[in-house]
Motif scaffolding. Sequence first.
Motif, PDB file in Angstrom:
ATOM      1  N   ARG A 231       0.817  -1.223   0.000  1.00  0.00           N
ATOM      2  CA  ARG A 231       0.000   0.000   0.000  1.00  0.00           C
ATOM      3  C   ARG A 231       0.851   1.274   0.000  1.00  0.00           C
ATOM      4  O   ARG A 231       0.581   2.218   0.708  1.00  0.00           O
ATOM      5  CB  ARG A 231      -0.953  -0.004   1.191  1.00  0.00           C
ATOM      6  N   ARG A 232       1.893   1.244  -0.816  1.00  0.00           N
ATOM      7  CA  ARG A 232       2.739   2.427  -0.968  1.00  0.00           C
ATOM      8  C   ARG A 232       2.267   3.162  -2.222  1.00  0.00           C
ATOM      9  O   ARG A 232       2.901   3.134  -3.271  1.00  0.00           O
ATOM     10  CB  ARG A 232       4.204   2.005  -1.050  1.00  0.00           C
ATOM     11  N   TRP A 233       1.144   3.847  -2.090  1.00  0.00           N
ATOM     12  CA  TRP A 233       0.446   4.381  -3.255  1.00  0.00           C
ATOM     13  C   TRP A 233       1.203   5.515  -3.931  1.00  0.00           C
ATOM     14  O   TRP A 233       1.184   5.627  -5.157  1.00  0.00           O
ATOM     15  CB  TRP A 233      -0.943   4.857  -2.845  1.00  0.00           C
TER      16      TRP A 233
ATOM     17  N   SER B 116      -2.822  11.549   3.255  1.00  0.00           N
ATOM     18  CA  SER B 116      -3.564  10.415   3.814  1.00  0.00           C
ATOM     19  C   SER B 116      -4.950  10.853   4.266  1.00  0.00           C
ATOM     20  O   SER B 116      -5.932  10.132   4.065  1.00  0.00           O
ATOM     21  CB  SER B 116      -2.781   9.815   4.988  1.00  0.00           C
ATOM     22  N   ASP B 117      -5.025  12.032   4.883  1.00  0.00           N
ATOM     23  CA  ASP B 117      -6.313  12.559   5.319  1.00  0.00           C
ATOM     24  C   ASP B 117      -7.240  12.789   4.128  1.00  0.00           C
ATOM     25  O   ASP B 117      -8.444  12.509   4.193  1.00  0.00           O
ATOM     26  CB  ASP B 117      -6.092  13.862   6.084  1.00  0.00           C
ATOM     27  N   ARG B 118      -6.657  13.244   3.032  1.00  0.00           N
ATOM     28  CA  ARG B 118      -7.462  13.495   1.832  1.00  0.00           C
ATOM     29  C   ARG B 118      -8.047  12.195   1.280  1.00  0.00           C
ATOM     30  O   ARG B 118      -9.236  12.130   0.952  1.00  0.00           O
ATOM     31  CB  ARG B 118      -6.582  14.190   0.790  1.00  0.00           C
ATOM     32  N   TRP B 119      -7.216  11.146   1.200  1.00  0.00           N
ATOM     33  CA  TRP B 119      -7.721   9.874   0.686  1.00  0.00           C
ATOM     34  C   TRP B 119      -8.708   9.240   1.654  1.00  0.00           C
ATOM     35  O   TRP B 119      -9.705   8.620   1.231  1.00  0.00           O
ATOM     36  CB  TRP B 119      -6.552   8.919   0.436  1.00  0.00           C
ATOM     37  N   TYR B 120      -8.442   9.382   2.965  1.00  0.00           N
ATOM     38  CA  TYR B 120      -9.337   8.815   3.978  1.00  0.00           C
ATOM     39  C   TYR B 120     -10.731   9.444   3.879  1.00  0.00           C
ATOM     40  O   TYR B 120     -11.749   8.745   3.891  1.00  0.00           O
ATOM     41  CB  TYR B 120      -8.725   9.040   5.359  1.00  0.00           C
ATOM     42  N   LYS B 121     -10.773  10.761   3.757  1.00  0.00           N
ATOM     43  CA  LYS B 121     -12.069  11.441   3.700  1.00  0.00           C
ATOM     44  C   LYS B 121     -12.774  11.199   2.367  1.00  0.00           C
ATOM     45  O   LYS B 121     -14.001  11.143   2.312  1.00  0.00           O
ATOM     46  CB  LYS B 121     -11.877  12.929   3.957  1.00  0.00           C
TER      47      LYS B 121
ATOM     48  N   TYR C 212      -7.945  18.957   4.319  1.00  0.00           N
ATOM     49  CA  TYR C 212      -7.043  20.112   4.331  1.00  0.00           C
ATOM     50  C   TYR C 212      -6.221  20.103   3.049  1.00  0.00           C
ATOM     51  O   TYR C 212      -5.883  19.045   2.511  1.00  0.00           O
ATOM     52  CB  TYR C 212      -6.113  20.054   5.545  1.00  0.00           C
ATOM     53  N   HIS C 213      -5.858  21.282   2.588  1.00  0.00           N
ATOM     54  CA  HIS C 213      -5.098  21.387   1.351  1.00  0.00           C
ATOM     55  C   HIS C 213      -3.617  21.659   1.593  1.00  0.00           C
ATOM     56  O   HIS C 213      -2.840  21.691   0.642  1.00  0.00           O
ATOM     57  CB  HIS C 213      -5.687  22.473   0.455  1.00  0.00           C
ATOM     58  N   SER C 214      -3.218  21.873   2.836  1.00  0.00           N
ATOM     59  CA  SER C 214      -1.803  22.065   3.140  1.00  0.00           C
ATOM     60  C   SER C 214      -1.560  21.694   4.596  1.00  0.00           C
ATOM     61  O   SER C 214      -2.463  21.794   5.438  1.00  0.00           O
ATOM     62  CB  SER C 214      -1.364  23.512   2.892  1.00  0.00           C
ATOM     63  N   VAL C 215      -0.357  21.227   4.874  1.00  0.00           N
ATOM     64  CA  VAL C 215      -0.014  20.849   6.240  1.00  0.00           C
ATOM     65  C   VAL C 215       0.043  22.079   7.136  1.00  0.00           C
ATOM     66  O   VAL C 215      -0.245  22.001   8.338  1.00  0.00           O
ATOM     67  CB  VAL C 215       1.321  20.072   6.247  1.00  0.00           C
TER      68      VAL C 215
ATOM     69  N   ILE D  62     -16.003  10.198 -10.895  1.00  0.00           N
ATOM     70  CA  ILE D  62     -14.608  10.583 -11.132  1.00  0.00           C
ATOM     71  C   ILE D  62     -13.660   9.476 -10.682  1.00  0.00           C
ATOM     72  O   ILE D  62     -12.657   9.174 -11.348  1.00  0.00           O
ATOM     73  CB  ILE D  62     -14.297  11.898 -10.405  1.00  0.00           C
ATOM     74  N   THR D  63     -13.970   8.836  -9.558  1.00  0.00           N
ATOM     75  CA  THR D  63     -13.126   7.751  -9.058  1.00  0.00           C
ATOM     76  C   THR D  63     -13.108   6.574 -10.020  1.00  0.00           C
ATOM     77  O   THR D  63     -12.054   6.000 -10.317  1.00  0.00           O
ATOM     78  CB  THR D  63     -13.617   7.291  -7.674  1.00  0.00           C
ATOM     79  N   VAL D  64     -14.284   6.200 -10.524  1.00  0.00           N
ATOM     80  CA  VAL D  64     -14.354   5.098 -11.495  1.00  0.00           C
ATOM     81  C   VAL D  64     -13.573   5.449 -12.758  1.00  0.00           C
ATOM     82  O   VAL D  64     -12.820   4.616 -13.293  1.00  0.00           O
ATOM     83  CB  VAL D  64     -15.824   4.787 -11.827  1.00  0.00           C
ATOM     84  N   ALA D  65     -13.723   6.702 -13.226  1.00  0.00           N
ATOM     85  CA  ALA D  65     -12.983   7.127 -14.418  1.00  0.00           C
ATOM     86  C   ALA D  65     -11.480   7.109 -14.168  1.00  0.00           C
ATOM     87  O   ALA D  65     -10.691   6.715 -15.038  1.00  0.00           O
ATOM     88  CB  ALA D  65     -13.434   8.528 -14.833  1.00  0.00           C
TER      89      ALA D  65
END
Length: 577
Positions: free
Chosen positions: A131-133, A335-340, A356-359, A557-560
């Motif tokens: 899982r090293r995406w 990771s937070d972006r993919w989780y949400k 969030y868009h930046s740390v 969008i995810t399916v595409a």
Amino acid sequence: MAAATHAAAGRVSGASTSELGAAPRPAPPAIQRVRRRRRPSGEAPPLPRHLATSGKLWLALSGVVLAVWAVVFVTDSIAYVDVADTRILQAVAEVRSDPLTQVAEVAGGLATSGAIHVIWLVNLVVLVLVRRWRHLFVWLVTGLVVVNLTAVAAAMLQRPRPFEVEIIGRWSGFSMPSLPVTVLATFLVSTLYALVPAGRPREIGKWVVCALLAATAASRLYLAQDHPTDVVTSVVLGVAVPLAAFRLLTPNEVYPVRYRRGRPAHLDVTGARGAAIVRALQDQLGVVATKVAPFALSGSGGSTPLRITVRAHPSAAAEESCVFGKLYAATHVHSDRWYKLGRTLLYGRLEDEKPYHSVRRLVQYEDYVLRVLWDAGLPVPHPMGIVEITPEREYLLVAEFVQDAVEIGDAEIDDAIIDQGLSVVRRLWEIGMAHRDIKPANLLVRDGTLFLIDPAFAEVRPSPWRQAVDLANMMLVLALRTDAARVYARARKQFSDEEIAEAFAATRGLTMPSQLRRMIRAQGRDLHGEFLALLPYQLPPVPIQRWTLRRVGLSLITVAGLALAVAVGVDLVGSPL
């Protein structure tokens, strides 16, 4: 009956938290402060982002190669290069023999289409399994870019295969640059940076890659499949592109390659990063740190919690004290972006699930929330500030370290602790906030005092549903070490039956933190059901699944995107070599 219930609710809600067992505030830590230092303009940050000398050298070398070939073709000097290449290949051809030919054919096996496809497939499978995406994404894009650019360049330059020398190996297409050598070099370097941990294993891997490329290059020159200049150009380009891509997009300090157990969110704080943290603490907060170590990693999945030993104030009895740090990096934001995104696709958009868009924004928000809770008199650690480790990439949130405290799941719980926990929720309601992550790891007990920590997911002016969920989760946590009837009896002193019924109507599996769910299952109890049985009446469950245009759009969008990724993989595998 309804009027009496609402009157009781009004009386309970109007009571002050101080009358109902509110927890005392923790005192700020007594630590030594030194003069802070502003980093001058142009000076590198404590942990700078860099390409390293070798990366710059390879990029410069690739620029030189491209510039030389541009001059050669513009000035129509290719004939001189052809003559020089032919002389070298003729000299090599003079030493040919049947045994050497067999060795050369074996040595060049890595540059065949089958071998390169095997390398690609092995990397794909391993990176998916671990899982090293991010490494997988860089691997796919780098390979696709190199394959297509090399094929386009070869079609534009149209350099023929070596002449006046017998070609005894298989070949196809034009010669310059050599597509098999370029792709092989790209894949080997990508494998090195995507699968091999940094340090001694990677240093050994570099020599192995050099040996494999040297053997392949020698084989193709012996078989006269490519010109010498074709091979040199292909190796330079095949090494430079993935080297720069992986070092810039997956730096080892942020995205380390490791196979030991542990969450990807937990960064290594030894070596250069540890020294950078010590330096940044002294320069930016005036705190002299002597030791930086991970702390309570099992209860944190979205940051790297640290216990930082610092010099105590001269008036303190001890020579050293401790502060708490939460290290946030760009990897946590991703990771937070993919989780949400995953939660949105599975359940619909729960409130405040926007990423969030930046740390920098992430750490600023948590520091702000911690200060709001502190100002409101809640028993939270004293906020001490934000430390910048690398601009826009790594930040450290520093707060008081609650010394000698234990998680509430390991502490003895009496009525005073129960009252303090419930008063925390009542106070959050009063100031218009919700913690949103009430679980045993975020509730500490020390000397009969309850502390609330980790407000990273806290929300200002939440919906009543969010506030109700906080109450139910707090009651479930308190009941882990006691029983539902005892907690419910104490809760009725601060909340009405209607408020408690609403809380358990709003709360079930999804809205409980994963740690709380695991601990309830481990005990083999149905705490949620026990509380429902105690209520004088139950309210209909609050629906969580929400189908919106945003959810439908994200699903499409995810399916595409998945279809495009599959197409990219097929194109990369099917590219002719």
